[in-house]
Design a protein around this motif. Structure first.
Motif, PDB file in Angstrom:
ATOM      1  N   LEU A   1      64.021 -32.690  17.217  1.00  0.00           N
ATOM      2  CA  LEU A   1      63.806 -31.268  16.965  1.00  0.00           C
ATOM      3  C   LEU A   1      64.701 -30.772  15.829  1.00  0.00           C
ATOM      4  N   ALA A   2      65.977 -31.139  15.861  1.00  0.00           N
ATOM      5  CA  ALA A   2      66.920 -30.708  14.819  1.00  0.00           C
ATOM      6  C   ALA A   2      66.540 -31.286  13.459  1.00  0.00           C
ATOM      7  N   ASP A   3      66.125 -32.538  13.416  1.00  0.00           N
ATOM      8  CA  ASP A   3      65.719 -33.157  12.152  1.00  0.00           C
ATOM      9  C   ASP A   3      64.449 -32.516  11.602  1.00  0.00           C
ATOM     10  N   THR A   4      63.504 -32.237  12.473  1.00  0.00           N
ATOM     11  CA  THR A   4      62.253 -31.597  12.061  1.00  0.00           C
ATOM     12  C   THR A   4      62.530 -30.193  11.517  1.00  0.00           C
ATOM     13  N   TYR A   5      63.392 -29.463  12.197  1.00  0.00           N
ATOM     14  CA  TYR A   5      63.757 -28.111  11.755  1.00  0.00           C
ATOM     15  C   TYR A   5      64.442 -28.166  10.391  1.00  0.00           C
ATOM     16  N   HIS A   6      65.353 -29.101  10.207  1.00  0.00           N
ATOM     17  CA  HIS A   6      66.069 -29.250   8.937  1.00  0.00           C
ATOM     18  C   HIS A   6      65.087 -29.500   7.784  1.00  0.00           C
ATOM     19  N   LYS A   7      64.154 -30.403   7.976  1.00  0.00           N
ATOM     20  CA  LYS A   7      63.170 -30.702   6.932  1.00  0.00           C
ATOM     21  C   LYS A   7      62.299 -29.477   6.638  1.00  0.00           C
ATOM     22  N   TRP A   8      61.981 -28.713   7.666  1.00  0.00           N
ATOM     23  CA  TRP A   8      61.182 -27.496   7.503  1.00  0.00           C
ATOM     24  C   TRP A   8      61.954 -26.458   6.691  1.00  0.00           C
ATOM     25  N   VAL A   9      63.227 -26.235   7.012  1.00  0.00           N
ATOM     26  CA  VAL A   9      64.049 -25.247   6.301  1.00  0.00           C
ATOM     27  C   VAL A   9      64.195 -25.626   4.831  1.00  0.00           C
ATOM     28  N   GLU A  10      64.305 -26.911   4.547  1.00  0.00           N
ATOM     29  CA  GLU A  10      64.442 -27.364   3.157  1.00  0.00           C
ATOM     30  C   GLU A  10      63.228 -26.991   2.297  1.00  0.00           C
ATOM     31  N   LEU A  11      62.094 -26.751   2.920  1.00  0.00           N
ATOM     32  CA  LEU A  11      60.876 -26.406   2.189  1.00  0.00           C
ATOM     33  C   LEU A  11      60.733 -24.899   1.935  1.00  0.00           C
ATOM     34  N   LEU A  12      61.582 -24.098   2.549  1.00  0.00           N
ATOM     35  CA  LEU A  12      61.476 -22.644   2.443  1.00  0.00           C
ATOM     36  C   LEU A  12      62.167 -22.118   1.189  1.00  0.00           C
ATOM     37  N   ASP A  13      61.757 -20.918   0.771  1.00  0.00           N
ATOM     38  CA  ASP A  13      62.432 -20.219  -0.321  1.00  0.00           C
ATOM     39  C   ASP A  13      63.729 -19.608   0.195  1.00  0.00           C
ATOM     40  N   CYS A  14      64.608 -19.281  -0.713  1.00  0.00           N
ATOM     41  CA  CYS A  14      65.898 -18.667  -0.371  1.00  0.00           C
ATOM     42  C   CYS A  14      65.661 -17.378   0.424  1.00  0.00           C
ATOM     43  N   CYS A  15      66.331 -17.247   1.532  1.00  0.00           N
ATOM     44  CA  CYS A  15      66.150 -16.070   2.388  1.00  0.00           C
ATOM     45  C   CYS A  15      66.860 -14.832   1.842  1.00  0.00           C
TER      46      CYS A  15
END
Length: 109
Positions: A19-33
């Protein structure tokens, strides 16, 4: 904290890691908050009292996507000063990101 974080801590260690690894990869794809820039560097781990030990990095569910410049600014100024200067609240950002991740991943947390 958030339903996702509560869900995370109820899982076994292997499920937590996935779960933590999946979340990390997902966050890396997002634009700056903060700025909305697509030039996001390494996500920032928000440290909240009671959620990680002294000198320990929080779990990835406490990550926020930011540019390298903002990352340096947070570590130079401190999180409280950064949040005031940019009129943001890291807890609000984490809450929104966790909810969005649950929705996109179909996690009923």
């Amino acid at each position: 904290m958030t339903p996702l974080i509560e869900y995370y801590y109820k899982q076994d260690k292997e499920t937590q890691k996935v779960l933590a690894d999946t979340y990390h990869k997902w966050v890396e794809l997002l634009d700056c908050c903060i700025s909305g820039s697509s030039s996001v560097g390494r996500p920032h781990h928000v440290r909240l009292a009671g959620w990680c030990g002294m000198g320990q990095k929080p779990v990835n569910l406490f990550e926020i996507p930011i540019t390298n410049e903002f990352h340096v600014e947070i570590h130079t100024q401190g999180a409280k000063t950064f949040q005031l200067a940019h009129d943001v609240d890291f807890i609000d950002i984490i809450t929104e990101l966790n909810a969005q991740f649950c929705y996109e991943e179909g996690i009923d947390a």
